[in-house]
Scaffold this motif. Structure first.
Motif, PDB file in Angstrom:
ATOM      1  N   LYS B  76      -2.930  42.805  52.787  1.00  0.00           N
ATOM      2  CA  LYS B  76      -1.621  43.664  53.402  1.00  0.00           C
ATOM      3  C   LYS B  76      -0.340  42.891  52.795  1.00  0.00           C
ATOM      4  O   LYS B  76      -0.306  41.461  52.374  1.00  0.00           O
ATOM      5  CB  LYS B  76      -1.677  43.400  54.716  1.00  0.00           C
ATOM      6  CG  LYS B  76      -1.344  42.106  55.311  1.00  0.00           C
ATOM      7  CD  LYS B  76      -1.059  42.055  56.923  1.00  0.00           C
ATOM      8  CE  LYS B  76      -0.941  40.881  57.724  1.00  0.00           C
ATOM      9  NZ  LYS B  76      -1.908  39.723  57.444  1.00  0.00           N
ATOM     10  N   PHE B 121      -3.833  51.806  47.451  1.00  0.00           N
ATOM     11  CA  PHE B 121      -2.791  51.086  48.324  1.00  0.00           C
ATOM     12  C   PHE B 121      -2.220  52.342  49.400  1.00  0.00           C
ATOM     13  O   PHE B 121      -2.220  53.474  49.011  1.00  0.00           O
ATOM     14  CB  PHE B 121      -1.771  50.372  47.788  1.00  0.00           C
ATOM     15  CG  PHE B 121      -0.846  51.341  46.870  1.00  0.00           C
ATOM     16  CD1 PHE B 121       0.214  51.726  47.059  1.00  0.00           C
ATOM     17  CD2 PHE B 121      -1.123  51.413  45.630  1.00  0.00           C
ATOM     18  CE1 PHE B 121       1.069  52.579  46.555  1.00  0.00           C
ATOM     19  CE2 PHE B 121      -0.500  52.379  44.399  1.00  0.00           C
ATOM     20  CZ  PHE B 121       0.812  52.981  45.054  1.00  0.00           C
ATOM     21  N   MET B 122      -1.551  52.049  50.411  1.00  0.00           N
ATOM     22  CA  MET B 122      -1.158  52.893  51.404  1.00  0.00           C
ATOM     23  C   MET B 122       0.266  52.300  51.704  1.00  0.00           C
ATOM     24  O   MET B 122       0.233  50.924  52.256  1.00  0.00           O
ATOM     25  CB  MET B 122      -2.044  53.001  52.486  1.00  0.00           C
ATOM     26  CG  MET B 122      -1.476  53.665  53.759  1.00  0.00           C
ATOM     27  SD  MET B 122      -2.743  53.973  54.862  1.00  0.00           S
ATOM     28  CE  MET B 122      -3.585  52.479  55.296  1.00  0.00           C
ATOM     29  N   THR B 133      -0.943  45.208  60.138  1.00  0.00           N
ATOM     30  CA  THR B 133      -2.071  44.280  60.558  1.00  0.00           C
ATOM     31  C   THR B 133      -3.365  44.827  61.093  1.00  0.00           C
ATOM     32  O   THR B 133      -4.374  44.626  61.033  1.00  0.00           O
ATOM     33  CB  THR B 133      -1.433  43.581  61.549  1.00  0.00           C
ATOM     34  OG1 THR B 133       0.077  42.981  60.898  1.00  0.00           O
ATOM     35  CG2 THR B 133      -2.424  42.130  61.653  1.00  0.00           C
ATOM     36  N   ILE B 134      -3.193  46.148  61.975  1.00  0.00           N
ATOM     37  CA  ILE B 134      -4.268  46.685  62.521  1.00  0.00           C
ATOM     38  C   ILE B 134      -5.151  47.377  61.639  1.00  0.00           C
ATOM     39  O   ILE B 134      -6.207  47.379  61.713  1.00  0.00           O
ATOM     40  CB  ILE B 134      -3.964  47.655  64.004  1.00  0.00           C
ATOM     41  CG1 ILE B 134      -3.239  48.911  63.453  1.00  0.00           C
ATOM     42  CG2 ILE B 134      -3.057  46.753  65.002  1.00  0.00           C
ATOM     43  CD1 ILE B 134      -2.869  49.580  64.683  1.00  0.00           C
ATOM     44  N   ALA B 137      -7.078  44.679  59.533  1.00  0.00           N
ATOM     45  CA  ALA B 137      -8.045  44.273  60.478  1.00  0.00           C
ATOM     46  C   ALA B 137      -9.056  45.279  60.571  1.00  0.00           C
ATOM     47  O   ALA B 137     -10.231  44.907  60.549  1.00  0.00           O
ATOM     48  CB  ALA B 137      -7.488  43.949  61.546  1.00  0.00           C
ATOM     49  N   ILE B 140     -11.075  45.535  57.352  1.00  0.00           N
ATOM     50  CA  ILE B 140     -11.883  44.181  57.110  1.00  0.00           C
ATOM     51  C   ILE B 140     -13.241  44.283  57.914  1.00  0.00           C
ATOM     52  O   ILE B 140     -14.462  44.069  57.553  1.00  0.00           O
ATOM     53  CB  ILE B 140     -11.141  43.187  57.310  1.00  0.00           C
ATOM     54  CG1 ILE B 140     -10.153  42.859  56.220  1.00  0.00           C
ATOM     55  CG2 ILE B 140     -12.113  41.703  57.196  1.00  0.00           C
ATOM     56  CD1 ILE B 140      -9.147  41.600  56.330  1.00  0.00           C
ATOM     57  N   ARG B 141     -13.048  44.796  59.055  1.00  0.00           N
ATOM     58  CA  ARG B 141     -14.147  44.974  60.173  1.00  0.00           C
ATOM     59  C   ARG B 141     -15.158  46.129  59.968  1.00  0.00           C
ATOM     60  O   ARG B 141     -16.416  45.971  59.553  1.00  0.00           O
ATOM     61  CB  ARG B 141     -13.665  45.090  61.639  1.00  0.00           C
ATOM     62  CG  ARG B 141     -13.399  44.225  62.413  1.00  0.00           C
ATOM     63  CD  ARG B 141     -13.588  44.579  63.827  1.00  0.00           C
ATOM     64  NE  ARG B 141     -12.554  45.573  64.114  1.00  0.00           N
ATOM     65  CZ  ARG B 141     -11.262  45.171  64.359  1.00  0.00           C
ATOM     66  NH1 ARG B 141     -10.947  43.666  64.562  1.00  0.00           N
ATOM     67  NH2 ARG B 141     -10.441  46.087  64.695  1.00  0.00           N
ATOM     68  N   ASN B 148     -12.785  38.797  51.541  1.00  0.00           N
ATOM     69  CA  ASN B 148     -12.306  38.476  52.636  1.00  0.00           C
ATOM     70  C   ASN B 148     -13.343  37.729  53.658  1.00  0.00           C
ATOM     71  O   ASN B 148     -12.820  36.639  54.476  1.00  0.00           O
ATOM     72  CB  ASN B 148     -11.911  39.681  53.543  1.00  0.00           C
ATOM     73  CG  ASN B 148     -11.122  40.459  52.698  1.00  0.00           C
ATOM     74  OD1 ASN B 148     -11.235  41.461  52.007  1.00  0.00           O
ATOM     75  ND2 ASN B 148      -9.556  40.427  52.991  1.00  0.00           N
ATOM     76  N   THR B 149     -14.507  38.128  53.741  1.00  0.00           N
ATOM     77  CA  THR B 149     -15.538  37.620  54.931  1.00  0.00           C
ATOM     78  C   THR B 149     -16.819  36.571  54.274  1.00  0.00           C
ATOM     79  O   THR B 149     -16.992  35.905  55.042  1.00  0.00           O
ATOM     80  CB  THR B 149     -16.098  38.774  55.397  1.00  0.00           C
ATOM     81  OG1 THR B 149     -16.995  39.443  54.547  1.00  0.00           O
ATOM     82  CG2 THR B 149     -15.219  39.729  55.873  1.00  0.00           C
TER      83      THR B 149
END
Lengths: 203, 203
Positions: B76, B121-122, B133-134, B137, B140-141, B148-149
């Motif tokens: 982000k 991209f957005m 941020t949401i 996240a 990623i979830r 990332n993970t």
């Protein structure tokens, strides 16, 4: 194909609605002295309100909590590890912990009385926990709370041994007394300048 | 009055809807090589996709970008000062800047070819910038992107002179070559352990 950044702009009218709903919800919750009466599980967003007579804050102080929505400080407690897609623990009591810590800061800070403060809080869990940051940011933008936008440092933590060469924050210069802040040895901000900044902001 | 934390829990069905809308939107945008064809203004969220033959990533690589939505990395770019209610600059090009920086990292990293990567991209601005941020996240979830993970450090920045006593990241051990990372003098993670971690994660 021509490159057009405008085709990458995401808009949704729901964003505005949901932030407004959340703030309205928070403003209707019960207000408590710091800390709240019992420990509880949950992460989320909170507001602190001031009802006292500290000279510099008079213009800012609330009179009646049932009507007052102007916080002196807004904060958040996010689930541990939420940025890295780890699942938040269901037994995370960081929101209560933050409120208790703030209570301690206020009790130790000169010129302040814990009885002159109240708090409201909102628990955001599951999908809603994604909104913690946006609701906190929206509250700060809407209310521009003094301890978020003018006086720096209320939300700071004890930096821990080996890091006490840092400077005190503006908040700690204005309200000296936090145990850990008294150990800081860096060059402090000037008290009169901090006061002048507040007067200017509240004019 | 009895204290009941449940009366402080905020729920809104709109949250889930809006995150889903944003991810669907992103997945329908055009994909580009890194960096995108022209600089542009905006903050937001982006995904990087991998199409190459790096041995460890084979199970993970995309075949066809028009169908592929599994990113290797999600990131982000938030407006400067957004947490403190300062208004974001309308000329903020940090999203493009991040993508360009990632292109540079990939070009310098051993074992990777910039031609094997694409990005989507957005742009999120105004009220929607609160969602950066949401959405990051949630992406990623949802996708648990490898960089990332599992593999740590791709998104790191040059720590700057005087701070090169830090350790290299896992990413820099796996793909050595970033100019600034080569200056790091701390004890590096073990290459074989990093590889084992990836194999286990992709099994």
């Amino acid at each position: 194909m021509e490159f057009n950044p405008n085709t990458h702009v995401f808009k949704s009218p729901k964003v505005h609605t949901i932030i407004k709903e959340a703030i309205d919800f928070l403003n209707r919750t019960s207000a408590y002295q710091l800390p709240p009466p019992e420990p509880f599980i949950g992460t989320g967003v909170y507001c602190l309100y001031y009802f006292g007579n500290f000279d510099l804050y008079k213009k800012f102080a609330c009179l009646d909590i049932t009507k007052c929505t102007q916080p002196i400080y807004v904060g958040k407690a996010v689930p541990k590890g939420w940025r890295t897609a780890r699942t938040g623990s269901e037994s995370d009591s960081t929101l209560y912990g933050r409120l208790r810590e703030h209570g301690r800061s206020i009790s130790q800070g000169a010129g302040l009385d814990i009885k002159d403060f109240k708090c409201r809080f909102m628990i955001l869990k599951g999908d809603e926990s994604n909104m913690i940051t946006i609701v906190e940011a929206a509250l700060i933008r809407k209310y521009k709370p003094l301890w978020n936008t003018v006086v720096d440092g209320f939300g700071n933590h004890d930096p821990g041994s080996g890091r006490y060469d840092q400077a005190k924050s503006e908040w700690d210069v204005l309200h000296p007394g936090r145990t850990w802040a008294e150990k800081l040895r860096g060059k402090s901000p000037d008290l009169e300048e901090v006061k002048a900044k507040i007067r200017k902001a509240l004019k």
